[in-house]
Design a protein around this motif. Structure first.
Motif, PDB file in Angstrom:
ATOM      1  N   MET A   1       0.861  -1.172   0.000  1.00 33.33           N
ATOM      2  CA  MET A   1       0.000   0.000   0.000  1.00 33.33           C
ATOM      3  C   MET A   1       0.896   1.220   0.000  1.00 33.33           C
ATOM      4  O   MET A   1       1.872   1.283   0.766  1.00 33.33           O
ATOM      5  CB  MET A   1      -0.921   0.018   1.220  1.00 33.33           C
ATOM      6  N   GLN A   2       0.572   2.162  -0.865  1.00 32.65           N
ATOM      7  CA  GLN A   2       1.384   3.376  -1.012  1.00 32.65           C
ATOM      8  C   GLN A   2       2.845   3.039  -1.313  1.00 32.65           C
ATOM      9  O   GLN A   2       3.752   3.744  -0.896  1.00 32.65           O
ATOM     10  CB  GLN A   2       1.294   4.246   0.248  1.00 32.65           C
ATOM     11  N   GLY A   3       3.091   1.919  -2.008  1.00 28.74           N
ATOM     12  CA  GLY A   3       4.435   1.538  -2.393  1.00 28.74           C
ATOM     13  C   GLY A   3       5.254   0.905  -1.297  1.00 28.74           C
ATOM     14  O   GLY A   3       6.439   0.612  -1.503  1.00 28.74           O
ATOM     15  N   ALA A   4       4.662   0.653  -0.134  1.00 36.40           N
ATOM     16  CA  ALA A   4       5.384   0.067   0.994  1.00 36.40           C
ATOM     17  C   ALA A   4       4.796  -1.300   1.337  1.00 36.40           C
ATOM     18  O   ALA A   4       3.586  -1.518   1.199  1.00 36.40           O
ATOM     19  CB  ALA A   4       5.315   0.977   2.215  1.00 36.40           C
TER      20      ALA A   4
ATOM     21  N   ALA B   1      10.359 -12.355   4.948  1.00 36.63           N
ATOM     22  CA  ALA B   1      10.903 -11.007   4.817  1.00 36.63           C
ATOM     23  C   ALA B   1      10.925 -10.303   6.169  1.00 36.63           C
ATOM     24  O   ALA B   1       9.985 -10.449   6.969  1.00 36.63           O
ATOM     25  CB  ALA B   1      10.073 -10.201   3.826  1.00 36.63           C
ATOM     26  N   PRO B   2      11.990  -9.561   6.475  1.00 32.52           N
ATOM     27  CA  PRO B   2      12.024  -8.819   7.740  1.00 32.52           C
ATOM     28  C   PRO B   2      10.903  -7.797   7.806  1.00 32.52           C
ATOM     29  O   PRO B   2      10.510  -7.223   6.793  1.00 32.52           O
ATOM     30  CB  PRO B   2      13.404  -8.131   7.709  1.00 32.52           C
ATOM     31  N   ALA B   3      10.353  -7.620   8.982  1.00 29.07           N
ATOM     32  CA  ALA B   3       9.233  -6.696   9.152  1.00 29.07           C
ATOM     33  C   ALA B   3       9.652  -5.276   8.804  1.00 29.07           C
ATOM     34  O   ALA B   3      10.606  -4.734   9.386  1.00 29.07           O
ATOM     35  CB  ALA B   3       8.709  -6.759  10.578  1.00 29.07           C
ATOM     36  N   ALA B   4       8.988  -4.690   7.841  1.00 27.55           N
ATOM     37  CA  ALA B   4       9.260  -3.309   7.452  1.00 27.55           C
ATOM     38  C   ALA B   4       8.238  -2.397   8.118  1.00 27.55           C
ATOM     39  O   ALA B   4       7.213  -2.844   8.629  1.00 27.55           O
ATOM     40  CB  ALA B   4       9.182  -3.166   5.928  1.00 27.55           C
ATOM     41  N   GLU B   5       8.536  -1.098   8.125  1.00 28.01           N
ATOM     42  CA  GLU B   5       7.590  -0.160   8.702  1.00 28.01           C
ATOM     43  C   GLU B   5       6.307  -0.176   7.881  1.00 28.01           C
ATOM     44  O   GLU B   5       6.326  -0.082   6.659  1.00 28.01           O
ATOM     45  CB  GLU B   5       8.187   1.247   8.722  1.00 28.01           C
ATOM     46  N   ALA B   6       5.172  -0.322   8.564  1.00 24.88           N
ATOM     47  CA  ALA B   6       3.889  -0.392   7.887  1.00 24.88           C
ATOM     48  C   ALA B   6       3.585   0.936   7.198  1.00 24.88           C
ATOM     49  O   ALA B   6       3.955   2.007   7.692  1.00 24.88           O
ATOM     50  CB  ALA B   6       2.787  -0.739   8.889  1.00 24.88           C
TER      51      ALA B   6
ATOM     52  N   THR C   1      -1.944  10.552   7.888  1.00 28.48           N
ATOM     53  CA  THR C   1      -1.285  11.831   7.611  1.00 28.48           C
ATOM     54  C   THR C   1      -0.794  11.907   6.177  1.00 28.48           C
ATOM     55  O   THR C   1      -0.639  13.004   5.630  1.00 28.48           O
ATOM     56  CB  THR C   1      -0.102  12.049   8.573  1.00 28.48           C
ATOM     57  N   SER C   2      -0.568  10.745   5.531  1.00 27.22           N
ATOM     58  CA  SER C   2      -0.135  10.771   4.129  1.00 27.22           C
ATOM     59  C   SER C   2      -1.228  11.284   3.212  1.00 27.22           C
ATOM     60  O   SER C   2      -0.968  11.630   2.061  1.00 27.22           O
ATOM     61  CB  SER C   2       0.291   9.363   3.688  1.00 27.22           C
ATOM     62  N   LEU C   3      -2.471  11.345   3.711  1.00 25.31           N
ATOM     63  CA  LEU C   3      -3.584  11.842   2.908  1.00 25.31           C
ATOM     64  C   LEU C   3      -3.933  13.289   3.193  1.00 25.31           C
ATOM     65  O   LEU C   3      -4.871  13.827   2.614  1.00 25.31           O
ATOM     66  CB  LEU C   3      -4.827  10.976   3.138  1.00 25.31           C
TER      67      LEU C   3
ATOM     68  N   LEU D   1      -5.243   6.248  -2.432  1.00 24.21           N
ATOM     69  CA  LEU D   1      -4.343   5.260  -1.838  1.00 24.21           C
ATOM     70  C   LEU D   1      -4.088   4.135  -2.832  1.00 24.21           C
ATOM     71  O   LEU D   1      -5.025   3.603  -3.434  1.00 24.21           O
ATOM     72  CB  LEU D   1      -4.945   4.686  -0.553  1.00 24.21           C
ATOM     73  N   GLY D   2      -2.823   3.781  -2.999  1.00 29.35           N
ATOM     74  CA  GLY D   2      -2.458   2.747  -3.949  1.00 29.35           C
ATOM     75  C   GLY D   2      -2.393   1.376  -3.304  1.00 29.35           C
ATOM     76  O   GLY D   2      -1.879   1.220  -2.187  1.00 29.35           O
ATOM     77  N   LEU D   3      -2.919   0.363  -3.990  1.00 30.68           N
ATOM     78  CA  LEU D   3      -2.867  -1.022  -3.536  1.00 30.68           C
ATOM     79  C   LEU D   3      -2.279  -1.863  -4.658  1.00 30.68           C
ATOM     80  O   LEU D   3      -2.758  -1.819  -5.787  1.00 30.68           O
ATOM     81  CB  LEU D   3      -4.271  -1.522  -3.177  1.00 30.68           C
ATOM     82  N   THR D   4      -1.224  -2.624  -4.360  1.00 28.61           N
ATOM     83  CA  THR D   4      -0.583  -3.498  -5.338  1.00 28.61           C
ATOM     84  C   THR D   4      -0.453  -4.893  -4.750  1.00 28.61           C
ATOM     85  O   THR D   4      -0.016  -5.055  -3.608  1.00 28.61           O
ATOM     86  CB  THR D   4       0.811  -2.987  -5.732  1.00 28.61           C
ATOM     87  N   ILE D   5      -0.836  -5.895  -5.540  1.00 26.51           N
ATOM     88  CA  ILE D   5      -0.721  -7.292  -5.135  1.00 26.51           C
ATOM     89  C   ILE D   5       0.105  -7.998  -6.196  1.00 26.51           C
ATOM     90  O   ILE D   5      -0.251  -7.981  -7.376  1.00 26.51           O
ATOM     91  CB  ILE D   5      -2.111  -7.940  -4.996  1.00 26.51           C
TER      92      ILE D   5
END
Length: 300
Positions: free
Chosen positions: A53-56, A259-264, A269-271, A244-248
């Motif tokens: 979501m949002q490239g993350a 995969a190591p847990a990345a920041e969600a 606030t991004s909106l 908001l972008g969603l990619t699957i």
């Protein structure tokens, strides 16, 4: 947090939209038995997807299709992590649809976990209609009998088989009426256009796919860019919902689970809308006109 929180609403809407597109497709509106009689059954699958979501990185999704005797079971599960400012939230959704080999519905289940206890709902087709069972707040199940959906539509495996056949036949537009457990008994219509063969990059290798633009009536006007394999199963899906972008993207279990847990990704606030320059007399102005633009494309 209740399921009516704006982030939960976005997540559920985005996943319903994705689920309807994942279900498969067929040309025109045809009776299930007629659709399945002319094509081979959809093959068993067990596929894992990375969700962004949002490239993350935001989580993962798994879809399976299994055959046991004269029944076919299509199932999916998804886990997501997002942030609202500094607060991290987790969501989980899972579905299961059981049908006969000739495409008749038997049972479907949807379970949502949107910041609270899991909420399962089950629908069982019987001679009287459809028995709908849902858990109440005190944990006691409640069952009512509902009418069957009107009109003709395709069950998930029947739709997947028909989609594969239509893609192989070179169809340039594919329309489907189908059901996904997340939508309850609502029959959704999905239209795919702009179908063409292209090659995309997937983990550093070229993969030949069918490119389509899908629009589901659950979100009119919201386009999803799809890349499907020869069986009609998604390789990559991209959509924008409310900015908001969603990619699957197709992956594998070891990659998405290891995969190591990345920041969600942050979904509040991004909106926020940021003015391009100072607003004169901002505290005393009572009326103003603004032109709003999205950073990554048109607003939908």
């Amino acid at each position: 947090m209740t399921p009516t929180h704006p982030i939960a609403v976005f997540v559920r809407t985005a996943l319903v939209l994705s689920a309807l597109l994942f279900t498969g497709s067929a040309t025109a509106v045809v009776a299930t038995s007629a659709a399945t009689a002319a094509v081979d059954p959809a093959p068993p699958i067990d596929r894992w997807y990375a969700v962004e979501m949002q490239g993350a990185p935001a989580g993962w999704m798994r879809t399976t299709r299994t055959v046991q005797g004269d029944t076919i079971t299509s199932a999916s599960e998804m886990t997501l992590r997002v942030r609202r400012g500094a607060l991290e939230l987790s969501f989980g959704l899972s579905t299961e649809f059981v049908e006969t080999a000739d495409g008749a519905p038997v049972r479907m289940t949807a379970t949502t976990e949107l910041g609270g206890a899991p909420t399962p709902q089950t629908y069982v087709w019987n001679d009287d209609g459809i028995a709908h069972t849902v858990s109440t707040p005190n944990g006691q199940p409640r069952t009512v009998t509902l009418d069957r959906p009107e009109g003709t539509w395709l069950t998930p495996a029947a739709a997947a088989a028909f989609l594969s056949a239509r893609l192989a036949a070179g169809a340039d537009e594919i329309t489907l009426r189908t059901n996904d457990p997340l939508s309850g008994l609502r029959i959704g219509t999905t239209v795919r256009t702009g179908i063409e063969k292209v090659t995309i990059d997937l983990d550093g290798r070229g993969v030949e796919v069918f490119k389509t633009i899908g629009v589901a009536d659950v979100q009119p006007g919201v386009e999803t860019l799809e890349h499907l394999d020869e069986n009609g199963d998604p390789v990559r899906m991209e959509t924008q919902l409310g900015g908001l972008g969603l990619t699957i993207t197709k992956s594998d279990r070891a990659t998405v689970m290891g995969a190591p847990a990345a920041e969600a990704p942050e979904l509040m606030t991004s909106l926020f809308i940021e003015p391009s320059r100072p607003i004169r007399n901002a505290h005393s102005t009572k009326q103003a006109t603004f032109v709003v633009r999205a950073k990554d494309g048109p607003l939908q």
